[in-house]
Structure formats: C-alpha cells, structure tokens
Design a protein around this motif. Structure first.
Motif, PDB file in Angstrom:
ATOM      1  N   LYS A 271       0.855  -1.180   0.000  1.00 55.00           N
ATOM      2  CA  LYS A 271       0.000   0.000   0.000  1.00 55.00           C
ATOM      3  C   LYS A 271       0.891   1.230   0.000  1.00 55.00           C
ATOM      4  O   LYS A 271       1.736   1.396   0.883  1.00 55.00           O
ATOM      5  CB  LYS A 271      -0.911   0.005   1.227  1.00 55.00           C
ATOM      6  N   MET A 272       0.727   2.117  -0.968  1.00 56.10           N
ATOM      7  CA  MET A 272       1.609   3.272  -1.144  1.00 56.10           C
ATOM      8  C   MET A 272       0.798   4.560  -0.957  1.00 56.10           C
ATOM      9  O   MET A 272       0.273   5.139  -1.914  1.00 56.10           O
ATOM     10  CB  MET A 272       2.261   3.233  -2.533  1.00 56.10           C
ATOM     11  N   ASP A 273       0.699   4.994   0.295  1.00 57.14           N
ATOM     12  CA  ASP A 273      -0.048   6.222   0.586  1.00 57.14           C
ATOM     13  C   ASP A 273       0.675   7.469   0.120  1.00 57.14           C
ATOM     14  O   ASP A 273       0.046   8.536  -0.009  1.00 57.14           O
ATOM     15  CB  ASP A 273      -0.307   6.307   2.102  1.00 57.14           C
ATOM     16  N   TRP A 274       1.974   7.373  -0.139  1.00 55.55           N
ATOM     17  CA  TRP A 274       2.711   8.551  -0.598  1.00 55.55           C
ATOM     18  C   TRP A 274       2.215   9.034  -1.974  1.00 55.55           C
ATOM     19  O   TRP A 274       2.394  10.205  -2.319  1.00 55.55           O
ATOM     20  CB  TRP A 274       4.218   8.268  -0.643  1.00 55.55           C
ATOM     21  N   LEU A 275       1.572   8.139  -2.720  1.00 53.36           N
ATOM     22  CA  LEU A 275       1.011   8.553  -4.009  1.00 53.36           C
ATOM     23  C   LEU A 275      -0.144   9.541  -3.816  1.00 53.36           C
ATOM     24  O   LEU A 275      -0.411  10.372  -4.700  1.00 53.36           O
ATOM     25  CB  LEU A 275       0.534   7.321  -4.787  1.00 53.36           C
ATOM     26  N   GLU A 276      -0.822   9.461  -2.655  1.00 56.94           N
ATOM     27  CA  GLU A 276      -1.882  10.429  -2.364  1.00 56.94           C
ATOM     28  C   GLU A 276      -1.307  11.818  -2.171  1.00 56.94           C
ATOM     29  O   GLU A 276      -1.913  12.823  -2.590  1.00 56.94           O
ATOM     30  CB  GLU A 276      -2.652   9.983  -1.117  1.00 56.94           C
ATOM     31  N   ILE A 313      -3.990  -3.488  -7.846  1.00 55.28           N
ATOM     32  CA  ILE A 313      -5.290  -4.030  -7.459  1.00 55.28           C
ATOM     33  C   ILE A 313      -6.217  -2.976  -6.870  1.00 55.28           C
ATOM     34  O   ILE A 313      -7.395  -3.247  -6.647  1.00 55.28           O
ATOM     35  CB  ILE A 313      -5.111  -5.191  -6.465  1.00 55.28           C
ATOM     36  N   ALA A 314      -5.685  -1.792  -6.599  1.00 58.28           N
ATOM     37  CA  ALA A 314      -6.502  -0.676  -6.115  1.00 58.28           C
ATOM     38  C   ALA A 314      -5.767   0.605  -6.464  1.00 58.28           C
ATOM     39  O   ALA A 314      -4.687   0.577  -7.079  1.00 58.28           O
ATOM     40  CB  ALA A 314      -6.754  -0.788  -4.611  1.00 58.28           C
ATOM     41  N   ALA A 315      -6.327   1.730  -6.074  1.00 54.75           N
ATOM     42  CA  ALA A 315      -5.740   3.021  -6.443  1.00 54.75           C
ATOM     43  C   ALA A 315      -4.294   3.129  -6.005  1.00 54.75           C
ATOM     44  O   ALA A 315      -3.415   3.526  -6.778  1.00 54.75           O
ATOM     45  CB  ALA A 315      -6.570   4.146  -5.845  1.00 54.75           C
ATOM     46  N   TYR A 316      -4.013   2.737  -4.746  1.00 57.41           N
ATOM     47  CA  TYR A 316      -2.649   2.860  -4.229  1.00 57.41           C
ATOM     48  C   TYR A 316      -2.129   1.532  -3.689  1.00 57.41           C
ATOM     49  O   TYR A 316      -1.221   1.500  -2.867  1.00 57.41           O
ATOM     50  CB  TYR A 316      -2.603   3.929  -3.123  1.00 57.41           C
ATOM     51  N   GLU A 317      -2.704   0.433  -4.149  1.00 61.17           N
ATOM     52  CA  GLU A 317      -2.273  -0.891  -3.694  1.00 61.17           C
ATOM     53  C   GLU A 317      -1.778  -1.718  -4.874  1.00 61.17           C
ATOM     54  O   GLU A 317      -2.389  -1.723  -5.944  1.00 61.17           O
ATOM     55  CB  GLU A 317      -3.412  -1.622  -2.981  1.00 61.17           C
TER      56      GLU A 317
END
Length: 640
Positions: A271-276, A313-317
């Motif tokens: 999960k890459m929250d830094w993309l947010e 598989i998801a916006a930031y996953e």
C-alpha cells in the motif's frame, strides 16, 4: 500422378508416336527403293550375261558358258542361273548359296523381300540360241535395309534423349510457379503465412498465383485479427489503464491457478499512501505518470531477482506474486522491492521508508485464494498498525532442508535415478478416450515424499534443470513406460533445458535411437517462449524432426502476441488453469474464447486444465475444446 509427370508422359507418348510414324514411312520407302534397285541390277545382269553368252552359244562351248556364269555369281547377289539350250534342249543350272553377313537371322526370317527372277532369250540374228533365267538373291536388300534401319535407330535414340532432357528442363522451368504454388498451398493449409509469391510470366499461372496470394493475405488478416482481439480483450479486462500492469481480476485468477498446482512462493501486498501526497501536490496527471514510471521500475528491478507477476489491485495498492521460490529468494525479493520503492519516493520529494507498507504471506500447504489474500492483507494491516515498512506472516512450518542439503539430496537422486512417477490422464471431450498422460515426478527422502512443487524451485535455483530432465527421460525409457499404453506420455521440460543447446543435441540422439519416440510429448511453458523464442524454435524443430510431439503449457498466461504459434507450430496448447475458474458472466470467458479461436484457427489441439468437476467442464462445451485435464481424473501412481 503429378501434373509434371502427366505432361511429361504426354510429351513422351507424342514423341514416340512421331518417331514411329517417321520410322514407318522411312522403312516403307527404303524397302520399295531397294526392291526396284534389285530389279534394275537383275535386268542389267541378265542383258550383260546374254551378250557375253552369245559367242559361246554359237560355238557350242559349254565350258565357256560355265565360266561366264561363275563370273556373274561372284560379282553380285544371285541365287540361281538356269541356261536352256534351244538346239538340243540341254539345260544347265547353277546355284549360289550366298550368306548375308552383319544381319541377324530373325530379320531375314521376316521375308521382307519377295523372290525376283528375270527370264530372257538369247538370239543370234533371227536364230534363238537359248533361254536364260536369273533369280536374284534378296541378301543385298536385307543388308542395306538393316544398315539404314540401324543408322535411323541410333539417330532417333540420340534425338530422343536430347528431347527428353530438354523437355524435362523446359517443363521444370515452365511449371516452377506451380511447384512454388503447391508449397505455398501446403503452408496455407498449415496456417503458415509467408511472403507473397512472385507473379510468373505465364498468363494462366499468373492469375492463379495472384488468387493464392490474395487468399493467403486474407487468412493472415483473419489470424492477425484474432491476435489483435486477444490483445484488446486482455487490455480491456485484465490490464490497469494507468500503470499498464495486470489488474486485480487477473491477479486473482493467477493466484487461483498457482494454488491449484504444487508449488511454493509468496504474495506481497503493498500500500503506497505517498502517491496520495503526490496527487494532492501536483494533481492526478502527475500522479498517474508517477504510477506509470513506478510500475516500469518495479517490473525492471524485481524481475532481476525472481520472475513475478505484478498487479495494481486498487488506487494505491499493488500485489506481487512470486512463484517457485525458496524463503531466501523471497527475502531478497522483499529487500529489492523496498529499495526500488524508496528510490521512487525520493524522486517524488517524499521521505523514504514512510507512507508505504508491505504485507507478505508465504504459501503453506493447501490454501485457497481467499486464504492467501486474507493472510497477505492481515500482514499488511499489521505493518500499518505497527508503523513498520513490512510484516511477514509468520511461517510456523520449518524449512525441510538447507540449500546445501537440497543440493546433496537432489544430486544423489538425479545421479541414481531415485524419482518416482505419477501420471494423469487427459481425456478427449468428444468421446470417453484418453489422448495422453501427463507425467509428474516425486522424490522420497527419508520418510518424506516430496512433490515437484517442493523441490523444483531448488532445481531451478541450483541449475539442475538439464540434469533432472535427462534423468527423468532416461528413467521413463529404462522402465519402458512408453510401452505400457498406446497414449502419448507428456513430459514437462525445465527452462534450463529449453535454453541448453547441448540438451537439444542429446535429446536429438535419444529420440532417433528410440523406436517409441512418437509416443512422447514435451511441454514447454509459455513463459519460456517469450523469454527465449529462438531456443524454443530450435528445440521444437528437433522434437518435430524426430517424430515426437510438443505442446505449450500455461497458454494464455503471459501478456503478448500469439504470433509465436505460427513459428513453433505446437501440436497442442494447454489453457492456463486460471481460465478453469471463469464464470459465464465474466469478461474472462471472452478472452478464453478468443484464445481458443486463435489456436483452433491454426489447427492446434486445445486442452483445458484445472477441471475439478463436470459442472466446471460444461462451461467449455460451446468453446469446442478438444480435451480436458484435472482432478476430475486424478493422477495415479506408476509402478516402476
């Protein structure tokens, strides 16, 4: 009979008829000419002898008459001379047995010349002295006729040979476009679409060649359209449009197929929250470009450690599926993954080791897709909860052997052929018959039975693939497994053997020496085709030339063009097991249908794998697959 031979035979017959006609005319004219010549010679001889005999007859010199007749006999072909004295009726007869030289007796026995005689009366003034009758011998006619016929036969034979050579060369040149057309037609029948044939100068052949070129182009376009349809369906249904990576649907089906086979490996959820943050600062366009670049870097760097499937598989996953790898390789993969992500985080202006988390679930025994996804998600949530970069789902199962112990055990098993076998029947869809049996190997170490999924990662890691394949093939031959059934036996080849040219040479010698080579099938993973197409083409040529068969395993698993089917020409393809779990309402069924159409359009047998029950098999009925394989017909032990 070929067209060339038919035309050749026709010209041959016409030439013989012409020669026979000319020979007959020449023979008749020669025979008539010789007959007239013999009649003329006989007239001349009769007149000359009559003039010479007149003084002798006037004087009554019998001895002189005989002398003159003998002179005539010696100078020509005369069979008999009869002289009758009219004064006293005395008759003198002289016979000459002439032998004709250099003429076969069978030719003389044909009686081609009738007997010719000439009778004249010898006079002295008004006084008749005697009658002279000369019968010509036909030897001269036979001798001359035989000589002429012999010369004609020799001449015609030479002309005939010259005509035959010129006819063969000329026909070969004239019909060369037809030969090329025949080869091209066979290639079209085998769905091989090469370059267009050059148009010949002959009008009729030119039209035919143009028609074939047009047909070949149309069929090629049909195949290309099917290939493009597969690519479009994959891109539409299985590919994330932003990253260019497979999507969640593809990853789930891939995990399903992976879990249905004996194997090892792990699933990583990231999960890459830094993309947010990137999205908040720079907008969605920069974010999407960052995701695209990140995906390229992940594919590039992670494949250097181990082959894996990476999906968004998801916006930031993201999900990373690593197959057939031991624990140490999985650890290195994780380290490389963290380094790659940190590099991209730094480029984006964010802090390394922050705002991303990784959950790792290693495969343990029998698991379902839900189990695997749940464990990876639990590990990810634990990583987020503990504010750690990653969390590895605890593996309570101890490693069987160290790497060196694996090397020792596998080396001993290969050297001493300690492998055991099971084989699974592959059933034809149209009728209840077995078309082939796929061979699985297992290994007994101490009291533990190890299946291929447990030791094959170490075979690949320790570069023992070629040695293992040779061992298994030799064991199959040694225990005469090919003789037990009429069905073919399918043997899976490792990636190392496929790329090893020495193995190709060894396999060529083995197959040529084996009288049951037509009962062997070799299966090549589709991943090997995309990684080294040239080596696969070389290996497939060896297999085909030696009478064996080969197929493509995991067909449809990889993303890429199906054009390799035309160059390899496999006898069959096995659909990847992920397609066995398609539902009627899913887009995957469209992709599966397109893949089947591509293969069947090239006259390649299609086998669906991973079939567990009849209901599952019924979904493939309308796709017209040729055969099926799965635990609906489970593997059975092979007694060695």
């Amino acid at each position: 009979m070929t067209l060339f031979r038919q035309i050749y035979a026709l010209l041959f017959a016409l030439f013989l008829l012409t020669i026979a006609s000319v020979a007959y005319v020449q023979f008749s004219e020669t025979q008539g000419f010789l007959t007239k010549q013999m009649e003329s010679d006989l007239n001349n001889a009769s007149n000359s002898l009559g003039l010479m005999l007149t003084p002798v007859l006037e004087s009554g010199d019998t001895a002189g008459a005989e002398t003159l007749v003998n002179v005539i006999f010696e100078g020509g072909y005369y069979q008999q001379i009869k002289l009758t004295w009219l004064v006293d009726g005395k008759q003198q007869v002289w016979n000459n047995s002439v032998k004709v030289s250099n003429v076969p007796q069978w030719f003389i026995d044909l009686n081609l010349f009738k007997s010719i005689n000439k009778q004249t009366t010898i006079t002295s003034g008004w006084l008749q002295l005697a009658t002279l009758e000369i019968t010509a011998h036909p030897g001269f006619g036979y001798q001359e006729l035989w000589r002429i016929i012999t010369d004609i036969v020799i001449l015609f034979s030479i002309l005939f040979l010259i005509a035959i050579v010129f006819a063969r060369v000329g026909l070969s040149w004239i019909l060369k476009p037809l030969n090329t057309l025949s080869v091209h037609a066979k290639q079209i029948a085998e769905r091989q679409f090469g370059p267009d044939m050059p148009a010949p100068k002959t009008k009729e052949l030119k039209e035919l060649v143009n028609a074939f070129n047009s047909m070949s182009a149309q069929l090629k376009q049909v195949f290309n359209s099917l290939d493009e349809e597969v690519s479009a369906l994959r891109k539409k249904n299985l590919v994330d449009q932003v990253s260019g990576l497979p999507n969640r649907q593809y990853m789930v089906s891939r995990i399903n197929g992976w879990l249905s086979e004996p194997s090892t490996g792990a699933l990583y959820l990231v999960k890459m929250d830094w993309l947010e943050d990137v999205h908040s600062k720079y907008g969605f366009q920069v974010r999407d470009e960052t995701i695209r670049i990140l995906s390229e870097k992940l594919q590039q760097h992670q494949d250097e450690i181990a082959h894996s499937v990476i999906a968004r598989i998801a916006a930031y996953e993201f999900a990373f599926l690593v197959e057939d790898c031991e624990h140490d390789q999985l650890t290195k993969y994780l380290q490389s993954l963290i380094r790659t992500i940190n590099k991209e985080i730094s480029k984006a202006g964010c802090k390394p080791n922050e705002q991303f988390n990784i959950g790792v679930a290693e495969r343990l025994g029998q698991m379902t897709v839900s189990d695997m996804m749940a464990q990876a998600d639990n590990a990810l949530q634990q990583s987020i909860k503990e504010a750690k970069v990653f969390h590895w789902f605890e593996n309570t199962q101890q490693q069987l052997f160290t790497r060196e112990e694996w090397r020792t055990n596998l080396g001993y098993a290969i050297q001493n052929k300690k492998f055991e076998f099971r084989w699974q029947p592959i059933q034809l869809s149209a009728k209840d018959e077995i078309c082939q049996r796929e061979l699985y190997c297992q290994l007994q170490i101490a009291d533990t039975t190890l299946h291929a999924g447990q030791f094959m990662p170490y075979v690949e890691l320790l570069s023992l693939g070629t040695m293992l394949d040779r061992c298994l093939i030799e064991t199959v031959n040694q225990h005469r497994l090919l003789e037990r059934n009429y069905e073919r036996v399918a043997i899976n080849l490792t990636n190392q053997s496929i790329s090893d040219l020495e193995f190709h040479s060894w396999l060529k010698q083995f197959l040529r020496a084996n009288k049951y080579s037509e009962r062997i099938c070799f299966e090549i993973p589709e991943a090997s085709v995309y990684s080294d197409l040239e080596a696969c083409e070389n290996l497939c040529k060896v297999i085909r030339d030696c009478g064996a068969q080969f197929g493509i395993d995991h067909f449809g698993r990889q993303f890429g063009s199906m054009a390799y089917l035309q160059s390899l020409r496999p006898h069959y393809v096995k659909l990847d097991q992920s397609f066995a779990y398609i539902e009627d309402n899913q887009h995957n069924s469209e992709l599966c249908r397109a893949l089947v159409n591509v293969a069947k359009g090239l006259d390649i047998q299609v086998i669906v794998t991973g079939i567990q029950e009849r209901q599952q098999l019924s979904r493939f009925t309308e796709l017209r697959v040729d055969a099926y394989q799965g635990f609906i017909s489970p593997p059975v032990n092979v007694k060695l």
